[in-house]
Design a protein around this motif. Structure first.
Motif, PDB file in Angstrom:
ATOM      1  N   ASP A  17      72.124  45.433 -19.365  1.00 41.98           N
ATOM      2  CA  ASP A  17      71.704  44.293 -20.175  1.00 41.98           C
ATOM      3  C   ASP A  17      71.956  44.605 -21.653  1.00 41.98           C
ATOM      4  OD1 ASP A  17      70.623  41.870 -20.888  1.00 41.98           O
ATOM      5  OD2 ASP A  17      68.539  42.542 -20.707  1.00 41.98           O
ATOM      6  N   TRP A  18      73.213  44.904 -21.970  1.00 42.90           N
ATOM      7  CA  TRP A  18      73.558  45.381 -23.315  1.00 42.90           C
ATOM      8  C   TRP A  18      73.224  44.372 -24.404  1.00 42.90           C
ATOM      9  CZ3 TRP A  18      77.131  42.947 -26.483  1.00 42.90           C
ATOM     10  CH2 TRP A  18      77.938  41.970 -25.878  1.00 42.90           C
ATOM     11  N   HIS A  34      69.678  45.052 -25.406  1.00 39.89           N
ATOM     12  CA  HIS A  34      69.286  46.462 -25.540  1.00 39.89           C
ATOM     13  C   HIS A  34      69.489  46.881 -27.000  1.00 39.89           C
ATOM     14  CE1 HIS A  34      68.436  50.529 -24.421  1.00 39.89           C
ATOM     15  NE2 HIS A  34      69.665  50.958 -24.616  1.00 39.89           N
ATOM     16  N   ASN A  35      68.372  47.049 -27.740  1.00 42.99           N
ATOM     17  CA  ASN A  35      68.472  47.349 -29.170  1.00 42.99           C
ATOM     18  C   ASN A  35      67.180  47.975 -29.675  1.00 42.99           C
ATOM     19  OD1 ASN A  35      66.580  45.166 -29.956  1.00 42.99           O
ATOM     20  ND2 ASN A  35      68.247  43.812 -29.280  1.00 42.99           N
ATOM     21  N   ARG A  51      73.849  54.977 -24.305  1.00 42.61           N
ATOM     22  CA  ARG A  51      73.000  53.840 -23.963  1.00 42.61           C
ATOM     23  C   ARG A  51      71.523  54.214 -24.026  1.00 42.61           C
ATOM     24  NH1 ARG A  51      69.747  51.236 -20.833  1.00 42.61           N
ATOM     25  NH2 ARG A  51      70.000  49.003 -20.566  1.00 42.61           N
ATOM     26  N   ASP A  52      71.169  55.345 -23.421  1.00 42.22           N
ATOM     27  CA  ASP A  52      69.757  55.709 -23.258  1.00 42.22           C
ATOM     28  C   ASP A  52      69.199  56.551 -24.395  1.00 42.22           C
ATOM     29  OD1 ASP A  52      69.969  54.371 -20.855  1.00 42.22           O
ATOM     30  OD2 ASP A  52      70.202  56.197 -19.665  1.00 42.22           O
ATOM     31  N   GLY A 107      74.848  48.276 -26.193  1.00 34.93           N
ATOM     32  CA  GLY A 107      73.715  47.706 -26.902  1.00 34.93           C
ATOM     33  C   GLY A 107      74.189  46.702 -27.919  1.00 34.93           C
TER      34      GLY A 107
END
Length: 196
Positions: free
Chosen positions: A26-27, A30-31, A62-63, A87
């Motif tokens: 779900d980029w 994702h922030n 990402r993580d 993200g």
């Protein structure tokens, strides 16, 4: 001053530049926006990852990790030139940097030396992490260098910026060395060629 483009426009811009793009999870949502604003945006920042292996690199970017939560950029540029979008919004990539450098980026002028870290870069820059060990020995494949130029040009094209709006992390924050293995001057030349 520019507002960040919508996530859908970012994706279209990358693909419109001829890049192969992989959407990761779900980029779009994702922030790190809960930590402060994203924007106005003024440029694009290029990094190297100090990692090996695309899957591992994408996961880390990402993580993030315990001391630096993700996303650590907006897009990860793999050795094969694929861009993995991880993200969108505020990302932990630029950190604090030099306000004189930011003013030069905004004015699209020659960059002064980065000698202080007083300004929030995460607010003002799009960020691309590029898969490389960053030791000066790990090669930069031609297809990856071309992808970096395409990705930066894609963002610049949307905002009407020139190649002077693209900087390396080392030009922003004292003590940083990334990206190591090519010069930002040569990368800006590549970007300028694409924008012509």
């Amino acid at each position: 001053m520019a507002s960040p483009m919508p996530a859908s426009r970012f994706l279209a811009a990358l693909r419109g530049e001829g890049l192969s793009v992989v959407e990761v999870g779900d980029w779009r949502r994702h922030n790190r926006n809960h930590k402060g604003p994203w924007g106005p945006v003024h440029g694009v920042m290029i990094h190297h990852t100090v990692t090996r292996g695309t899957a591992n690199t994408v996961r880390i970017c990402r993580d993030g990790h315990a001391s630096l939560p993700g996303p650590l950029c907006h897009g990860v540029i793999a050795k094969d030139g694929t861009v993995h979008v991880v993200g969108y919004g505020r990302a932990n990539h630029a950190g604090s940097g030099d306000d004189d450098v930011l003013r030069a980026v905004i004015a699209e002028q020659h960059l002064p030396p980065d000698n202080e870290a007083t300004t929030d870069g995460n607010r003002h820059f799009y960020g691309f992490e590029c898969e490389n060990l960053g030791d000066g020995k790990d090669p930069w494949p031609k297809v990856q260098l071309e992808a970096i130029a395409k990705a930066a040009a894609a963002v610049c094209r949307v905002h009407g910026w020139t190649q002077r709006s693209v900087i390396g992390h080392r030009e922003w924050q004292p003590g940083k060395v990334d990206p190591r293995g090519f010069t930002m001057a040569s990368m800006r030349e590549r970007i300028a060629e694409r924008l012509r």
